[in-house]
Design an enzyme around this catalytic site. Structure first.
Site, PDB file in Angstrom:
ATOM      1  N   SER A  16       0.814  -1.217   0.000  1.00 35.55           N
ATOM      2  CA  SER A  16       0.000   0.000   0.000  1.00 35.55           C
ATOM      3  C   SER A  16       0.851   1.271   0.000  1.00 35.55           C
ATOM      4  O   SER A  16       1.847   1.373   0.720  1.00 35.55           O
ATOM      5  CB  SER A  16      -0.910   0.019   1.226  1.00 35.55           C
ATOM      6  OG  SER A  16      -1.592   1.253   1.298  1.00 35.55           O
ATOM      7  N   LEU A  17       0.428   2.253  -0.802  1.00 35.53           N
ATOM      8  CA  LEU A  17       1.076   3.569  -0.816  1.00 35.53           C
ATOM      9  C   LEU A  17       0.422   4.538   0.172  1.00 35.53           C
ATOM     10  O   LEU A  17       0.879   5.661   0.335  1.00 35.53           O
ATOM     11  CB  LEU A  17       0.985   4.181  -2.223  1.00 35.53           C
ATOM     12  CG  LEU A  17       1.898   3.602  -3.303  1.00 35.53           C
ATOM     13  CD1 LEU A  17       1.557   4.213  -4.659  1.00 35.53           C
ATOM     14  CD2 LEU A  17       3.365   3.850  -2.979  1.00 35.53           C
ATOM     15  N   THR A  62      -9.945  -0.982   2.912  1.00 36.78           N
ATOM     16  CA  THR A  62      -9.724  -1.595   1.609  1.00 36.78           C
ATOM     17  C   THR A  62     -10.131  -3.065   1.655  1.00 36.78           C
ATOM     18  O   THR A  62     -10.672  -3.547   2.653  1.00 36.78           O
ATOM     19  CB  THR A  62      -8.271  -1.388   1.136  1.00 36.78           C
ATOM     20  OG1 THR A  62      -8.159  -1.819  -0.221  1.00 36.78           O
ATOM     21  CG2 THR A  62      -7.270  -2.155   1.990  1.00 36.78           C
ATOM     22  N   LYS A  66     -14.534  -3.475   2.684  1.00 38.78           N
ATOM     23  CA  LYS A  66     -15.341  -2.312   2.283  1.00 38.78           C
ATOM     24  C   LYS A  66     -16.851  -2.531   2.450  1.00 38.78           C
ATOM     25  O   LYS A  66     -17.589  -1.582   2.693  1.00 38.78           O
ATOM     26  CB  LYS A  66     -15.051  -1.933   0.827  1.00 38.78           C
ATOM     27  CG  LYS A  66     -13.694  -1.302   0.606  1.00 38.78           C
ATOM     28  CD  LYS A  66     -13.555  -0.859  -0.842  1.00 38.78           C
ATOM     29  CE  LYS A  66     -12.236  -0.170  -1.100  1.00 38.78           C
ATOM     30  NZ  LYS A  66     -12.158   0.412  -2.445  1.00 38.78           N
ATOM     31  N   ASP A 102     -13.499   7.225  -2.978  1.00 41.85           N
ATOM     32  CA  ASP A 102     -13.203   6.896  -4.379  1.00 41.85           C
ATOM     33  C   ASP A 102     -14.104   7.741  -5.279  1.00 41.85           C
ATOM     34  O   ASP A 102     -13.697   8.196  -6.345  1.00 41.85           O
ATOM     35  CB  ASP A 102     -13.466   5.407  -4.666  1.00 41.85           C
ATOM     36  CG  ASP A 102     -12.373   4.520  -4.107  1.00 41.85           C
ATOM     37  OD1 ASP A 102     -11.246   5.019  -3.891  1.00 41.85           O
ATOM     38  OD2 ASP A 102     -12.637   3.326  -3.888  1.00 41.85           O
ATOM     39  N   GLY A 128     -15.829  -4.596 -11.143  1.00 49.17           N
ATOM     40  CA  GLY A 128     -15.406  -4.809  -9.758  1.00 49.17           C
ATOM     41  C   GLY A 128     -15.821  -3.645  -8.870  1.00 49.17           C
ATOM     42  O   GLY A 128     -16.605  -2.780  -9.256  1.00 49.17           O
ATOM     43  N   GLY A 129     -15.243  -3.610  -7.665  1.00 52.53           N
ATOM     44  CA  GLY A 129     -15.617  -2.596  -6.685  1.00 52.53           C
ATOM     45  C   GLY A 129     -15.345  -1.172  -7.136  1.00 52.53           C
ATOM     46  O   GLY A 129     -16.167  -0.276  -6.929  1.00 52.53           O
ATOM     47  N   TYR A 216      -2.107   3.049 -11.894  1.00 54.13           N
ATOM     48  CA  TYR A 216      -1.103   4.127 -11.819  1.00 54.13           C
ATOM     49  C   TYR A 216       0.325   3.602 -11.880  1.00 54.13           C
ATOM     50  O   TYR A 216       1.273   4.375 -11.900  1.00 54.13           O
ATOM     51  CB  TYR A 216      -1.302   4.960 -10.538  1.00 54.13           C
ATOM     52  CG  TYR A 216      -1.324   4.145  -9.276  1.00 54.13           C
ATOM     53  CD1 TYR A 216      -0.146   3.782  -8.641  1.00 54.13           C
ATOM     54  CD2 TYR A 216      -2.534   3.730  -8.734  1.00 54.13           C
ATOM     55  CE1 TYR A 216      -0.166   3.016  -7.486  1.00 54.13           C
ATOM     56  CE2 TYR A 216      -2.573   2.961  -7.585  1.00 54.13           C
ATOM     57  CZ  TYR A 216      -1.384   2.608  -6.968  1.00 54.13           C
ATOM     58  OH  TYR A 216      -1.417   1.841  -5.834  1.00 54.13           O
TER      59      TYR A 216
END
Length: 273
Positions: A16-17, A62, A66, A102, A128-129, A216
């Site tokens: 995770s960032l 996450t 969720k 989001d 998807g989500g 990304y």
């Protein structure tokens, strides 16, 4: 002064960032705060939530929590309820409240890149989500036509039709017949390390004015390279990643932050990706 505590609640969180993004946020704004990874098994989620209520000001959420966290909350914002997923929690004396940033991150990315929605034709790849939040933004933006593309249209979650009642669900083959304004990749296709793949061929990219990728890493996927080759607008997912984190901070701090802050954090992140 005690630092306010924040974290990311999820299953496996090794890559995770989020800690880096939030530490850059704290450094840029001068706010005091800590941010930690809160790896939690599904069966331990109620106990973890009880702990967070005691000492945390906020948490991101996450996979796979969720949806499962929603019954454990005292209130859920409209956008999160409509999308059917919570990715941000604010803890107050009144309880724990859920949001979906989001939604705000994607909307802000479109706005920053001058991608208009009203009266436009938009296509979402993948079901998807992440596609749920994207679909809600596109529906709220009053797109004239909205398509959801999936490998098995007959098996798509009916919740998408609640989010966007006028959405048409189609197979990838049907894309060849479409021309439009915004093409959004909500699949992991093209993500590092499998960078040689695109969810659609060049001919499809050529038929849309803008291609937006939620991926990304790499910064320029094959999907976006195709759009650029066709002379079209190409936007990667890093702005959204940072914007949804800043949107969470806006909820926690009860304050608005500029797009310039998002861009400066994004530029620092680009150096480490």
């Amino acid at each position: 002064m005690v630092k306010a505590k924040y974290g990311l609640l999820g299953g496996k969180l090794g890559h995770s960032l989020s800690p880096q993004i939030h530490q850059l946020f704290f450094r840029s704004t001068g706010l005091e705060g800590s941010y930690e990874l809160l790896e939690t098994e599904l069966e331990a989620l109620p106990q973890r939530m009880a702990e967070l209520r005691q000492g945390f000001k906020g948490s991101n959420v996450t996979i796979p929590h969720k949806l499962h966290v929603m019954p454990l909350l005292d209130g859920i914002a409209e956008e999160a309820r409509a999308i059917g997923a919570v990715n941000t929690i604010k803890f107050t004396d009144e309880g724990a409240f859920g949001y979906n940033t989001d939604y705000f991150g994607f909307a802000r990315m479109l706005e920053y890149n001058a991608i208009e929605l009203k009266g436009k034709v938009a296509v979402v790849l993948g079901s998807g989500g992440a596609a749920r939040a994207v679909m809600k933004v596109l529906a709220d933006g009053q797109c004239r036509e909205l398509y959801l593309v999936t490998r098995k249209p007959q098996e798509v979650d009916k919740h998408f039709l609640e989010i966007a009642p006028r959405c048409q669900v189609i197979a990838y083959e049907a894309l060849k017949e479409l021309q439009g304004d915004v093409l959004v990749n909500c699949t992991p296709v093209g993500m590092y390390p499998r960078v040689e793949a695109s969810p659609v061929p060049y001919e499809v990219s050529k038929s849309f004015a803008a291609s937006v990728d939620l991926v990304y890493n790499p910064a320029k996927t094959l999907f976006l390279q195709q759009a650029e080759r066709a002379g079209k607008k190409a936007v990667n997912g890093l702005f959204m990643l940072v914007a949804q984190a800043v949107a969470a901070q806006e909820i926690w701090q009860e304050q608005k932050y500029s797009s310039e802050l998002i861009v400066s954090i994004m530029q620092e992140l680009e150096g480490v990706l």
